[in-house]
Design an enzyme around this catalytic site. Structure first.
Site, PDB file in Angstrom:
ATOM      1  N   LYS A   1      52.178 113.727  27.067  1.00 36.89           N
ATOM      2  CA  LYS A   1      53.106 114.073  28.091  1.00 36.89           C
ATOM      3  C   LYS A   1      53.138 113.398  29.455  1.00 36.89           C
ATOM      4  CE  LYS A   1      52.800 118.642  27.857  1.00 36.89           C
ATOM      5  NZ  LYS A   1      51.826 118.768  26.830  1.00 36.89           N
TER       6      LYS A   1
ATOM      7  N   ARG B   1      57.233 126.349  29.625  1.00 37.38           N
ATOM      8  CA  ARG B   1      56.342 126.671  28.599  1.00 37.38           C
ATOM      9  C   ARG B   1      56.664 127.967  27.811  1.00 37.38           C
ATOM     10  NH1 ARG B   1      51.892 123.288  30.411  1.00 37.38           N
ATOM     11  NH2 ARG B   1      50.208 123.091  28.831  1.00 37.38           N
TER      12      ARG B   1
ATOM     13  N   ARG C   1      39.366 112.180  24.085  1.00 36.81           N
ATOM     14  CA  ARG C   1      39.674 112.235  25.465  1.00 36.81           C
ATOM     15  C   ARG C   1      38.450 112.916  26.372  1.00 36.81           C
ATOM     16  NH1 ARG C   1      45.152 115.087  27.914  1.00 36.81           N
ATOM     17  NH2 ARG C   1      43.874 117.176  28.053  1.00 36.81           N
TER      18      ARG C   1
ATOM     19  N   ARG D   1      37.753 118.156  31.566  1.00 38.99           N
ATOM     20  CA  ARG D   1      38.386 119.383  31.907  1.00 38.99           C
ATOM     21  C   ARG D   1      37.598 120.606  31.125  1.00 38.99           C
ATOM     22  NH1 ARG D   1      44.709 118.586  31.237  1.00 38.99           N
ATOM     23  NH2 ARG D   1      44.513 120.753  30.376  1.00 38.99           N
TER      24      ARG D   1
ATOM     25  N   ARG E   1      44.998 126.956  23.441  1.00 36.88           N
ATOM     26  CA  ARG E   1      46.148 126.113  24.172  1.00 36.88           C
ATOM     27  C   ARG E   1      47.303 125.797  22.912  1.00 36.88           C
ATOM     28  NH1 ARG E   1      43.221 121.577  26.974  1.00 36.88           N
ATOM     29  NH2 ARG E   1      45.198 120.645  27.583  1.00 36.88           N
TER      30      ARG E   1
HETATM   31  P1  AMP Z   1      48.460 121.115  30.968  1.00 38.35           P
HETATM   32  O1  AMP Z   1      47.933 120.266  32.085  1.00 38.35           O
HETATM   33  O2  AMP Z   1      50.030 121.128  31.191  1.00 38.35           O
HETATM   34  O3  AMP Z   1      47.924 121.250  29.826  1.00 38.35           O
HETATM   35  O4  AMP Z   1      48.158 122.676  31.704  1.00 38.35           O
HETATM   36  C1  AMP Z   1      46.691 123.135  31.611  1.00 38.35           C
HETATM   37  C2  AMP Z   1      46.878 124.497  31.899  1.00 38.35           C
HETATM   38  O5  AMP Z   1      47.580 125.162  32.837  1.00 38.35           O
HETATM   39  C3  AMP Z   1      47.451 125.351  30.726  1.00 38.35           C
HETATM   40  O6  AMP Z   1      46.579 125.677  29.446  1.00 38.35           O
HETATM   41  C4  AMP Z   1      48.028 126.708  31.475  1.00 38.35           C
HETATM   42  O7  AMP Z   1      46.892 127.519  31.472  1.00 38.35           O
HETATM   43  C5  AMP Z   1      48.355 126.215  32.805  1.00 38.35           C
HETATM   44  N1  AMP Z   1      49.693 125.911  32.698  1.00 38.35           N
HETATM   45  C6  AMP Z   1      50.279 124.820  32.896  1.00 38.35           C
HETATM   46  N2  AMP Z   1      51.486 124.961  33.142  1.00 38.35           N
HETATM   47  C7  AMP Z   1      51.982 126.097  32.696  1.00 38.35           C
HETATM   48  C8  AMP Z   1      53.102 126.797  32.552  1.00 38.35           C
HETATM   49  N3  AMP Z   1      54.305 126.053  32.689  1.00 38.35           N
HETATM   50  N4  AMP Z   1      53.163 127.981  32.317  1.00 38.35           N
HETATM   51  C9  AMP Z   1      51.980 128.666  32.252  1.00 38.35           C
HETATM   52  N5  AMP Z   1      50.741 128.096  32.187  1.00 38.35           N
HETATM   53  C10 AMP Z   1      50.697 126.859  32.696  1.00 38.35           C
END
Ligand code: AMP
Length: 201
Positions: free
Chosen positions: A13, A88, A127, A139, A150
């Site tokens: 993404k 999400r 990654r 990360r 996740r």
């Molecule tokens: P990402 O970088 O999109 O993989 O997001 C990393 C982490 O941020 C996720 O595993 C969640 O803990 C939190 N997060 C990001 N976007 C959301 C969202 N829309 N709703 C809830 N948690 C989020």
């Protein structure tokens, strides 16, 4: 143009929304990036989000919806945006629809990147290895345990979001297993194919 990019963690993404940002000159709004910045700056939101994020869970809807509501008000988002990692949950999708409706706006398309779980696990391991090899910091949530959480959160809470948009005839599904450039092309074709409904403003 207002887009949402849906897909499990590691589906690409971030890469694809970066390319869409360049192509359409609209900002990529990644809630993950915004939350990581809040954690790094130890803001009240960051302090609330950190423990959940480290374990791979979802940050509460009200926190994330608040961040997005503020962000889409910024001048650079007036012409459109690409939401990466939001919504999400169905509650977030409903909150987004309400926010946009209040401005007399709607989404133009929701692009779902489909990738199978085994490929995702391999990608995330790569990654982390690439990041380490280049001297970077992996990360906190890119370890196998958090990644599994996740992925579980995606299947349990985000898959219904795809159905939410399918019912509203906004969902376009793209094969995220293809090479990166092929995915970019497929997204462009999908958007052009729906160009009657996808405006530039
Ligand atoms: P990402 O970088 O999109 O993989 O997001 C990393 C982490 O941020 C996720 O595993 C969640 O803990 C939190 N997060 C990001 N976007 C959301 C969202 N829309 N709703 C809830 N948690 C989020």
């Amino acid at each position: 143009m207002r887009l949402v990019l849906l897909g499990p963690p590691g589906a690409g993404k971030g890469t694809q929304s970066g390319r869409l940002e360049e192509k359409y000159h609209i900002p990529q709004l990644s809630t993950g990036d915004m939350l990581r910045a809040a954690v790094a700056a130890a803001t009240p939101v960051g302090l609330r989000a950190k423990a959940v994020m480290d374990k791979g869970g979802l940050v509460p809807d009200d926190v994330v919806v608040g961040i997005v509501a503020d962000r889409i008000e910024a001048p650079d988002a007036k012409k459109g945006f690409i939401l990466d990692g939001f919504p999400r949950t169905v509650a977030q999708a409903e909150a987004l629809a309400k926010m946009l409706r209040a401005k007399g706006m709607d989404l133009d398309a929701v692009i779902e990147l489909r990738v199978d779980d085994a490929a995702l696990l391999a990608r995330i391991a790569k990654r982390a290895a690439d990041t380490l090899a280049s001297g970077g910091t992996v990360r906190a949530d890119d370890n196998p345990e958090a990644f599994k959480a996740r992925l579980d959160a995606y299947h349990a809470q985000t898959t219904p979001v795809a159905d939410f948009y399918a019912k509203r005839a906004l969902l376009k599904t793209v094969d995220g297993m293809a090479p990166v450039d092929a995915v970019t092309l497929a997204i462009a074709e999908t958007l052009e194919g729906s160009s009657r409904s996808v405006g530039t403003g």
